[in-house]
Design an enzyme around this catalytic site. Structure first.
Site, PDB file in Angstrom:
ATOM      1  N   ASP A 138      69.406  43.095   1.501  1.00  0.00           N
ATOM      2  CA  ASP A 138      68.285  43.725   2.628  1.00  0.00           C
ATOM      3  C   ASP A 138      69.590  44.673   3.029  1.00  0.00           C
ATOM      4  OD1 ASP A 138      65.792  44.328   3.057  1.00  0.00           O
ATOM      5  OD2 ASP A 138      65.587  42.728   4.711  1.00  0.00           O
ATOM      6  N   TYR A 140      69.264  47.569   6.598  1.00  0.00           N
ATOM      7  CA  TYR A 140      68.606  48.282   7.870  1.00  0.00           C
ATOM      8  C   TYR A 140      68.930  49.343   8.640  1.00  0.00           C
ATOM      9  CZ  TYR A 140      69.051  45.940  12.653  1.00  0.00           C
ATOM     10  OH  TYR A 140      68.706  45.403  14.113  1.00  0.00           O
ATOM     11  N   HIS A 145      64.400  52.456  13.301  1.00  0.00           N
ATOM     12  CA  HIS A 145      63.798  50.458  13.426  1.00  0.00           C
ATOM     13  C   HIS A 145      65.130  49.948  14.447  1.00  0.00           C
ATOM     14  CE1 HIS A 145      62.856  46.516  12.316  1.00  0.00           C
ATOM     15  NE2 HIS A 145      63.996  46.386  11.254  1.00  0.00           N
ATOM     16  N   ARG A 154      68.468  42.826  22.095  1.00  0.00           N
ATOM     17  CA  ARG A 154      69.620  42.744  23.051  1.00  0.00           C
ATOM     18  C   ARG A 154      69.979  44.250  23.510  1.00  0.00           C
ATOM     19  NH1 ARG A 154      70.629  42.624  17.897  1.00  0.00           N
ATOM     20  NH2 ARG A 154      70.806  44.619  17.371  1.00  0.00           N
ATOM     21  N   GLU A 210      57.842  43.575   7.160  1.00  0.00           N
ATOM     22  CA  GLU A 210      58.233  45.256   7.556  1.00  0.00           C
ATOM     23  C   GLU A 210      57.669  46.111   6.501  1.00  0.00           C
ATOM     24  OE1 GLU A 210      62.467  43.995   8.252  1.00  0.00           O
ATOM     25  OE2 GLU A 210      62.174  43.823  10.641  1.00  0.00           O
ATOM     26  N   GLU A 212      59.081  48.527   3.658  1.00  0.00           N
ATOM     27  CA  GLU A 212      60.861  48.759   3.356  1.00  0.00           C
ATOM     28  C   GLU A 212      60.981  49.431   1.568  1.00  0.00           C
ATOM     29  OE1 GLU A 212      63.838  45.231   3.393  1.00  0.00           O
ATOM     30  OE2 GLU A 212      63.017  45.282   5.500  1.00  0.00           O
ATOM     31  N   ASP A 244      58.928  42.719   3.748  1.00  0.00           N
ATOM     32  CA  ASP A 244      59.880  41.910   4.168  1.00  0.00           C
ATOM     33  C   ASP A 244      59.645  40.946   5.307  1.00  0.00           C
ATOM     34  OD1 ASP A 244      62.183  40.920   4.541  1.00  0.00           O
ATOM     35  OD2 ASP A 244      63.075  41.900   6.176  1.00  0.00           O
ATOM     36  N   ARG A 248      59.220  36.376  13.361  1.00  0.00           N
ATOM     37  CA  ARG A 248      60.355  36.894  14.862  1.00  0.00           C
ATOM     38  C   ARG A 248      60.895  35.837  15.917  1.00  0.00           C
ATOM     39  NH1 ARG A 248      61.921  41.716  12.830  1.00  0.00           N
ATOM     40  NH2 ARG A 248      59.756  42.663  11.370  1.00  0.00           N
ATOM     41  N   GLN A 251      63.835  34.261  14.063  1.00  0.00           N
ATOM     42  CA  GLN A 251      64.966  35.470  13.869  1.00  0.00           C
ATOM     43  C   GLN A 251      65.552  34.619  14.958  1.00  0.00           C
ATOM     44  OE1 GLN A 251      63.468  38.426  12.584  1.00  0.00           O
ATOM     45  NE2 GLN A 251      65.364  39.557  12.415  1.00  0.00           N
ATOM     46  N   LYS A 264      63.617  34.875   7.483  1.00  0.00           N
ATOM     47  CA  LYS A 264      62.689  36.210   6.397  1.00  0.00           C
ATOM     48  C   LYS A 264      62.963  34.561   4.812  1.00  0.00           C
ATOM     49  CE  LYS A 264      64.710  39.469   8.532  1.00  0.00           C
ATOM     50  NZ  LYS A 264      63.891  40.976   8.930  1.00  0.00           N
ATOM     51  N   THR A 268      59.391  37.340  -0.038  1.00  0.00           N
ATOM     52  CA  THR A 268      59.669  38.416   0.216  1.00  0.00           C
ATOM     53  C   THR A 268      59.061  39.391  -0.816  1.00  0.00           C
ATOM     54  OG1 THR A 268      61.872  38.269   1.411  1.00  0.00           O
ATOM     55  CG2 THR A 268      60.942  40.846   0.554  1.00  0.00           C
ATOM     56  N   GLU A 385      57.900  46.209  16.092  1.00  0.00           N
ATOM     57  CA  GLU A 385      57.726  47.887  16.791  1.00  0.00           C
ATOM     58  C   GLU A 385      56.875  48.520  17.348  1.00  0.00           C
ATOM     59  OE1 GLU A 385      60.769  49.850  14.674  1.00  0.00           O
ATOM     60  OE2 GLU A 385      60.573  48.459  13.251  1.00  0.00           O
TER      61      GLU A 385
END
Lengths: 442, 442
Positions: A138, A140, A145, A154, A210, A212, A244, A248, A251, A264, A268, A385
């Site tokens: 997977d 990114y 995103h 962060r 997610e 994807e 996916d 959170r 995670q 995760k 999936t 998001e």
């Protein structure tokens, strides 16, 4: 070379399967592959091709002598209960099969007389995973995103220094890949509140999806033998939708320093129909143009073909149907719409990066893009998001609100390619409903 | 329940295969499983059991009628070219087979007369991967390794706050798992010097090994169904050695935020003989005792059985033979010796954590421990730690030095269990030699 537009994309083509001519996701210009089993039967799964609301049983068509020698090898590979054998054959075999299937399903074909033997209604079929996925990776690849998530997790360094050089990815879990429609159990796991002295174990409180795009690898590569960009397209069989699912809270507590793992690996979901690279030929567009000031990709990730047609003009939509909406018979509500063309890296770049260290790829390997988000708020491809980590709850049409997914929520991904002068190609759906967490272990 | 000591561990037992009685890694008390093929032949690989310097061909023994009904199912599962079917059967089937194999190979058995049909010399066999590994996961269970590496990569926070709560792990790459003896190509990849404005792509300059212990999953678990600690041992077939080759320069540039990817996926070497949990019964010891002040594991990771016998008293050694040593006929030099008992988490805890979110495990899945390092400098299980990221080069006996692995270097892992009153059990070797990097892609 990225596949070219040919007669199979002719917008004037119509099928003797009437439902294919009426705005279906699966017109005769699409012809995606899947693996199905007649519902409630115990027969072995087999390869089919979606046409309107029907499935062409490739084995039945082969048995009835509808394929000539040119497509013989590819048709034979479709006798397996998964697409891996077909994927291994390569582009010329795929193209030969596509041309003959297009002819068989075209108005005027003699095959129409054998409708009963050749077709299975989608409504009477269960769809399986399209391939035995040996390895699932997977990526990114959406800078939108990555920037959004980074600024939540962060705040001091939202986009890390490697992002514009490295198509960031990680290994996913293959065992828990699910066919569309399978229910998804909310996972238990460790979560830790910022001010708590220690973590607690229990059902995730911030279960997310997610949206994807996935690609299935065609012919494999040899261990120790990198793949040049100019050959990447030869190894790309087709595209699908991938959800996916992500917890959170698990995670954010587990992911340092080795990345996401149990947040995760519980599930999936993969859409059942693989839209071939051949089918998407009319919808190839230039890869994402980097803003002035961004570095160029390193040479091993550059290719003229990729720059000119490495992108795919594919729109992705996410829909939610809550339990209450389902009970009222309400239609799913749309949460977002994004464009795959906004991805910072192309699928070819992800493939080539993956093999650049000599890692071998095998037919049927699945590479997913990472969440597809765009620059607009309406193009954010996950709830993290959309609700900015739960701070801005979503208001649904019937007055419900959501920060993350609740038990009973059904999540549906859809994709489509639209271009003037061509017939719209749909991806079908990637669908799953959340079940409550199991009792914890111990 | 962790397997108990029984008559198959009796130190008085001797085999009619004389080499098994002479300090071999594979005495009659061991009986590890592997998959072999007679060298330079094209026959299908088959299951064997190591005994001294010979391999018992399980299929030949079955064909000759040496197994009774009690071990019939397990012996039949050994007809496959991989151990997955046997692994799926579970503990009582494994134990029945072990008892009968022990009887067959014991001095006085009538089977000795059929020596020619039953045995293949190891010297005349090629060893395969023991199982078809569908998913490979790698952990980080040595607190000494985690602290050492953390202090190099993140001097401000060497041991992250989650470490003492979460058995940290990540998904690895299954396609590039290699049988012992296979050569390993140095990977190309992106690396960035701290002061450089941008990364460059090329052969890794800091290629490393990691000395790890692996376990193979026995019977699988169902998706959505966590595994309680009290059942963990039922799902643990056996142990092996794993060399998680690592390119440190690629790793340090790529690993944030999703963890190691191409720095690991180019190759992982697995030892050929799976030492069963049954064979290791005499060597089970209490799990690592956490220092005062460390938190207890959360309840889902606690179990009386695990606390009392969750550890394995296993010593691991790493040997290096450079090209020049090989040319001179010199014996490999020992780089380190570590104890698996120093691991912060037990393999049972890693298994249970892995399944705690509902992720399904399948027979033959491989879970590796992460680098096994101890508190002493001589117990550091990778070159990154031994040379402190290259700052303290190793001096080899013949005057050569190493900061990381060079082309032509051969790396050998060994393991052994020793306990007074029992016969020593060896793990055989996990071996690989470095080849130069391929020409880069592009």
């Amino acid at each position: 070379m990225i596949p070219a537009v040919d007669e199979t994309h002719d917008p004037a083509l119509r099928s003797w399967v009437e439902s294919a001519n009426e705005g279906s996701d699966f017109p005769i210009q699409n012809l995606p592959f899947g693996v199905f089993r007649p519902a409630d039967s115990m027969v072995a799964p087999r390869v089919g091709i979606a046409i309107g609301d029907m499935i062409l049983d490739v084995g039945a068509a082969r048995g009835a002598g509808h394929f000539t020698a040119a497509a013989g090898e590819a048709a034979k590979a479709c006798m397996a209960p998964a697409l891996n054998d077909l994927m291994a054959l390569g582009r010329s075999a795929w193209a030969a099969l596509r041309r003959q299937v297009s002819a068989i399903l075209r108005q005027g074909s003699s095959a129409a007389a054998a409708r009963q033997e050749l077709l299975v209604p989608m409504a009477d079929a269960d769809m399986m995973l399209p391939a035995r996925v040996n390895d699932y990776s997977d990526f990114y690849a959406s800078i939108h995103h990555a920037t959004n998530v980074g600024s939540m997790f962060r705040p001091d360094s939202p986009l890390l220094p490697n992002y514009k050089y490295v198509p960031i990815g990680y290994h996913g879990r293959a065992s828990s890949l699910l066919a569309s429609g399978a229910h998804v159990r909310r996972p238990n796991g460790q979560r830790k509140e910022p001010d708590a002295p220690a973590p607690v174990f229990g059902p995730s409180r911030s279960l997310d999806y997610e949206c994807e795009v996935g690609i299935f690898v065609g012919p494999g590569t040899m261990l120790g033998e990198p793949l040049p960009m100019r050959s990447a397209a030869e190894h790309l069989f087709g595209f699908c939708l991938v959800n996916d699912w992500s917890a959170r809270d698990i995670q954010s507590w587990e992911y340092q320093p080795l990345g996401p793992f149990l947040s995760k690996s519980f599930a999936t979901t993969v859409s059942p129909w693989v839209i071939t690279a051949d089918a998407l030929a009319p919808f190839r567009i230039p890869a994402f143009v980097r803003p002035v000031g961004d570095p160029s990709p390193l040479p091993y990730l550059q290719d003229d073909d990729d720059a000119s047609r490495g992108g795919v003009d594919l729109s992705l939509e996410v829909f939610l149907r809550t339990r209450s909406m389902r009970e009222r018979g309400a239609t799913p509500t749309r949460l977002s719409r994004a464009h795959f063309a906004d991805m910072y890296w192309t699928m070819a770049q992800m493939l080539v990066h993956h093999a650049s260290n000599g890692c071998n790829l095998r037919p049927g390997d699945l590479l997913a893009s990472g969440t597809v988000s765009g620059p607009e708020k309406s193009a954010r491809g996950c709830m993290l998001e959309l609700t900015w980590r739960g701070k801005e709850p979503l208001s649904l049409p019937d007055g419900e609100t959501r920060t993350f997914l609740e038990d009973g929520d059904e999540l549906i991904l859809r994709g489509e390619c639209v271009r003037s002068g061509y017939v719209r190609i749909g991806f079908g759906e990637c669908r799953g409903t959340i079940l409550p967490a199991p009792a914890g272990p111990g």
